[in-house]
Motif scaffolding. Structure first.
Motif, PDB file in Angstrom:
ATOM      1  N   LEU A   1       0.830  -1.206   0.000  1.00 57.10           N
ATOM      2  CA  LEU A   1       0.000   0.000   0.000  1.00 57.10           C
ATOM      3  C   LEU A   1       0.863   1.253   0.000  1.00 57.10           C
ATOM      4  N   ARG A   2       1.908   1.245   0.792  1.00 60.80           N
ATOM      5  CA  ARG A   2       2.804   2.411   0.858  1.00 60.80           C
ATOM      6  C   ARG A   2       3.488   2.650  -0.493  1.00 60.80           C
ATOM      7  N   ALA A   3       3.925   1.573  -1.132  1.00 58.72           N
ATOM      8  CA  ALA A   3       4.567   1.706  -2.445  1.00 58.72           C
ATOM      9  C   ALA A   3       3.582   2.291  -3.459  1.00 58.72           C
ATOM     10  N   ARG A   4       2.338   1.808  -3.425  1.00 55.96           N
ATOM     11  CA  ARG A   4       1.322   2.333  -4.349  1.00 55.96           C
ATOM     12  C   ARG A   4       1.026   3.801  -4.053  1.00 55.96           C
ATOM     13  N   PHE A   5       0.916   4.135  -2.765  1.00 60.86           N
ATOM     14  CA  PHE A   5       0.692   5.528  -2.381  1.00 60.86           C
ATOM     15  C   PHE A   5       1.839   6.410  -2.870  1.00 60.86           C
ATOM     16  N   ASP A   6       3.066   5.966  -2.676  1.00 63.96           N
ATOM     17  CA  ASP A   6       4.222   6.747  -3.122  1.00 63.96           C
ATOM     18  C   ASP A   6       4.196   6.971  -4.634  1.00 63.96           C
ATOM     19  N   GLU A   7       3.779   5.941  -5.366  1.00 60.46           N
ATOM     20  CA  GLU A   7       3.681   6.069  -6.822  1.00 60.46           C
ATOM     21  C   GLU A   7       2.616   7.102  -7.211  1.00 60.46           C
ATOM     22  N   VAL A   8       1.438   6.988  -6.622  1.00 62.68           N
ATOM     23  CA  VAL A   8       0.351   7.927  -6.921  1.00 62.68           C
ATOM     24  C   VAL A   8       0.723   9.333  -6.475  1.00 62.68           C
ATOM     25  N   HIS A   9       1.344   9.449  -5.323  1.00 65.71           N
ATOM     26  CA  HIS A   9       1.764  10.759  -4.812  1.00 65.71           C
ATOM     27  C   HIS A   9       2.792  11.399  -5.749  1.00 65.71           C
ATOM     28  N   GLY A  10       3.706  10.612  -6.265  1.00 63.33           N
ATOM     29  CA  GLY A  10       4.685  11.127  -7.229  1.00 63.33           C
ATOM     30  C   GLY A  10       4.022  11.623  -8.498  1.00 63.33           C
ATOM     31  N   GLN A  11       3.030  10.877  -8.987  1.00 67.30           N
ATOM     32  CA  GLN A  11       2.301  11.306 -10.181  1.00 67.30           C
ATOM     33  C   GLN A  11       1.563  12.613  -9.907  1.00 67.30           C
ATOM     34  N   TYR A  12       0.982  12.707  -8.730  1.00 62.78           N
ATOM     35  CA  TYR A  12       0.257  13.922  -8.357  1.00 62.78           C
ATOM     36  C   TYR A  12       1.199  15.124  -8.312  1.00 62.78           C
ATOM     37  N   ARG A  13       2.334  14.969  -7.657  1.00 61.03           N
ATOM     38  CA  ARG A  13       3.288  16.085  -7.560  1.00 61.03           C
ATOM     39  C   ARG A  13       3.762  16.518  -8.950  1.00 61.03           C
ATOM     40  N   GLN A  14       4.010  15.554  -9.825  1.00 58.40           N
ATOM     41  CA  GLN A  14       4.431  15.876 -11.194  1.00 58.40           C
ATOM     42  C   GLN A  14       3.326  16.651 -11.910  1.00 58.40           C
ATOM     43  N   LEU A  15       2.107  16.204 -11.759  1.00 56.65           N
ATOM     44  CA  LEU A  15       0.971  16.886 -12.374  1.00 56.65           C
ATOM     45  C   LEU A  15       0.842  18.303 -11.854  1.00 56.65           C
ATOM     46  N   ARG A  16       0.887  18.480 -10.554  1.00 61.25           N
ATOM     47  CA  ARG A  16       0.749  19.817  -9.957  1.00 61.25           C
ATOM     48  C   ARG A  16       1.873  20.742 -10.410  1.00 61.25           C
ATOM     49  N   SER A  17       3.075  20.236 -10.546  1.00 57.68           N
ATOM     50  CA  SER A  17       4.199  21.099 -10.928  1.00 57.68           C
ATOM     51  C   SER A  17       4.070  21.576 -12.375  1.00 57.68           C
ATOM     52  N   GLY A  18       3.390  20.810 -13.217  1.00 61.00           N
ATOM     53  CA  GLY A  18       3.252  21.208 -14.611  1.00 61.00           C
ATOM     54  C   GLY A  18       2.018  22.036 -14.919  1.00 61.00           C
ATOM     55  N   LEU A  19       1.151  22.248 -13.935  1.00 57.64           N
ATOM     56  CA  LEU A  19      -0.105  22.941 -14.219  1.00 57.64           C
ATOM     57  C   LEU A  19       0.072  24.398 -14.627  1.00 57.64           C
ATOM     58  N   ASP A  20       1.012  25.091 -14.010  1.00 59.51           N
ATOM     59  CA  ASP A  20       1.225  26.493 -14.405  1.00 59.51           C
ATOM     60  C   ASP A  20       1.617  26.590 -15.878  1.00 59.51           C
ATOM     61  N   GLU A  21       2.531  25.722 -16.283  1.00 59.10           N
ATOM     62  CA  GLU A  21       2.955  25.715 -17.682  1.00 59.10           C
ATOM     63  C   GLU A  21       1.787  25.341 -18.595  1.00 59.10           C
ATOM     64  N   LEU A  22       1.042  24.313 -18.212  1.00 59.71           N
ATOM     65  CA  LEU A  22      -0.106  23.890 -19.010  1.00 59.71           C
ATOM     66  C   LEU A  22      -1.133  25.001 -19.121  1.00 59.71           C
ATOM     67  N   GLN A  23      -1.436  25.640 -18.013  1.00 62.33           N
ATOM     68  CA  GLN A  23      -2.437  26.711 -18.033  1.00 62.33           C
ATOM     69  C   GLN A  23      -1.991  27.846 -18.948  1.00 62.33           C
ATOM     70  N   SER A  24      -0.725  28.184 -18.915  1.00 60.04           N
ATOM     71  CA  SER A  24      -0.202  29.232 -19.791  1.00 60.04           C
ATOM     72  C   SER A  24      -0.296  28.814 -21.259  1.00 60.04           C
ATOM     73  N   ARG A  25       0.074  27.582 -21.539  1.00 60.72           N
ATOM     74  CA  ARG A  25       0.021  27.109 -22.926  1.00 60.72           C
ATOM     75  C   ARG A  25      -1.420  27.085 -23.436  1.00 60.72           C
ATOM     76  N   LEU A  26      -2.353  26.683 -22.567  1.00 58.14           N
ATOM     77  CA  LEU A  26      -3.752  26.669 -22.975  1.00 58.14           C
ATOM     78  C   LEU A  26      -4.290  28.084 -23.197  1.00 58.14           C
ATOM     79  N   ALA A  27      -3.865  29.015 -22.348  1.00 58.58           N
ATOM     80  CA  ALA A  27      -4.319  30.402 -22.491  1.00 58.58           C
ATOM     81  C   ALA A  27      -3.853  31.004 -23.818  1.00 58.58           C
ATOM     82  N   HIS A  28      -2.727  30.536 -24.323  1.00 60.74           N
ATOM     83  CA  HIS A  28      -2.179  31.079 -25.566  1.00 60.74           C
ATOM     84  C   HIS A  28      -2.491  30.220 -26.796  1.00 60.74           C
ATOM     85  N   LEU A  29      -3.140  29.082 -26.593  1.00 59.37           N
ATOM     86  CA  LEU A  29      -3.449  28.196 -27.712  1.00 59.37           C
ATOM     87  C   LEU A  29      -4.455  28.853 -28.661  1.00 59.37           C
TER      88      LEU A  29
END
Length: 143
Positions: free
Chosen positions: A19-47
């Motif tokens: 369970l801990r390994a799965r949580f760590d995996e999901v948590h890592g995916q979440y952190r990666q997603l959150r870190s890219g949102l500013d860039e994504l939001q900017s790219r979408l605003a200019h699309l």
């Protein structure tokens, strides 16, 4: 009985590790997603997606959610004086621009989201809160 207790404790530890390994995996995916949102939001605003009618007389620009940004009509279109034909041409070109913008948005967003994530609501509304609100609440409770 102590053998059963020891076995149960061992199974519990193994389950907790998995369970801990799965949580760590999901948590890592979440952190990666959150870190890219500013860039994504900017790219979408200019699309912007530009489509032209087959004869080049109408140009339509659509934004990331398919919203109409601009319509340009070449002056030569007025030589025809056929308002219905012009209306159809604008509508057809706008539909193509909208469809292309939605496709471009889906492709862009797919590069930021984990495979299989529920991005449908985000693509429909453009609301990042709807996309991550539940995950944010779960993560706050877990930290």
């Amino acid at each position: 009985m102590t053998g059963r207790v020891a076995l149960a404790e061992s199974v519990d530890r193994d389950a907790n590790r998995a369970l801990r390994a799965r949580f760590d995996e999901v948590h890592g995916q979440y952190r990666q997603l959150r870190s890219g949102l500013d860039e994504l939001q900017s790219r979408l605003a200019h699309l912007r997606v530009t489509e032209r009618s087959d004869d080049g007389q109408v140009t339509v620009v659509a934004g990331a959610r398919g919203e109409l940004v601009s319509v340009d009509v070449h002056p030569s279109v007025f030589q025809d004086r056929d308002a219905k034909a012009l209306s159809r041409k604008i509508t057809t070109t706008a539909h193509r621009a909208t469809a292309a913008a939605v496709a471009a948005t889906q492709e862009l967003v797919a590069g930021y989201l984990p495979a299989g994530s529920g991005s449908v609501e985000f693509l429909r509304t453009g609301d990042f809160g709807a996309l991550l609100g539940r995950v944010d609440a779960v993560m706050r409770r877990g930290e």
